[in-house]
Design an enzyme around this catalytic site. Sequence first.
Site, mmCIF file in Angstrom:
data_model
loop_
_atom_site.group_PDB
_atom_site.id
_atom_site.type_symbol
_atom_site.label_atom_id
_atom_site.label_comp_id
_atom_site.label_asym_id
_atom_site.label_seq_id
_atom_site.Cartn_x
_atom_site.Cartn_y
_atom_site.Cartn_z
ATOM 1 N N GLN A 98 0.931 -1.201 -0.114
ATOM 2 C CA GLN A 98 -0.071 -0.112 0.058
ATOM 3 C C GLN A 98 0.796 1.232 -0.039
ATOM 4 O OE1 GLN A 98 -0.442 1.404 3.664
ATOM 5 N NE2 GLN A 98 -0.709 3.249 2.343
ATOM 6 N N CYS A 99 0.436 2.143 -0.898
ATOM 7 C CA CYS A 99 1.231 3.594 -0.887
ATOM 8 C C CYS A 99 0.213 4.487 -0.933
ATOM 9 C CB CYS A 99 1.951 3.701 -1.886
ATOM 10 S SG CYS A 99 1.244 3.789 -3.610
ATOM 11 N N ALA A 100 0.424 5.899 -1.352
ATOM 12 C CA ALA A 100 -0.511 6.920 -1.219
ATOM 13 C C ALA A 100 -1.882 6.757 -2.405
ATOM 14 C CB ALA A 100 0.119 8.098 -1.644
ATOM 15 N N GLY A 102 -1.392 4.113 -5.151
ATOM 16 C CA GLY A 102 -1.408 2.652 -5.718
ATOM 17 C C GLY A 102 -0.064 2.499 -6.544
ATOM 18 N N ILE A 127 -3.716 4.635 0.287
ATOM 19 C CA ILE A 127 -4.283 5.170 1.304
ATOM 20 C C ILE A 127 -5.653 5.906 0.935
ATOM 21 C CG2 ILE A 127 -3.027 6.834 1.856
ATOM 22 C CD1 ILE A 127 -3.078 5.673 5.117
#
Length: 139
Positions: A98-100, A102, A127
Amino acid sequence: MNIGAELSTHWPLLLLALGFLVLIFKGPLSRKLAGVEEITPERAVQLINQHDALVIDVREQNEWSRGHLPAAKHIPVGELNKYLKDLEKHQEHHVICQCASGMRSARAASILHKAGFQKVYSLKGGIQAWRSAGLPVDK
């Protein structure tokens, strides 16, 4: 003008266009690229609850500090290769990157997949999508 004759000479282009349409309108819940499945926040919750999936947040420290998924492990994508040996014990488990938004998580999931992880996923929308779905965030 004979439309049947026109179509018969351009059938390769029509076939190609049809193929693109199939790719564009493929299932909205997940997408699989290079062995990595892109999943929705709802599917991530299922994997976490039903399979105790490991969540790896691959954002930078300043992003992590502003909030992250509950029980997530923080490993910035640029440092992921250094932690592969430590993560090997999770190779048979479900792992969600998971990141900001995708993008970095897809890259991280690809790295893990190449390292032998078979059940690795990228959180579609990161997120941002998680928060939009009203799901909890830890600080």
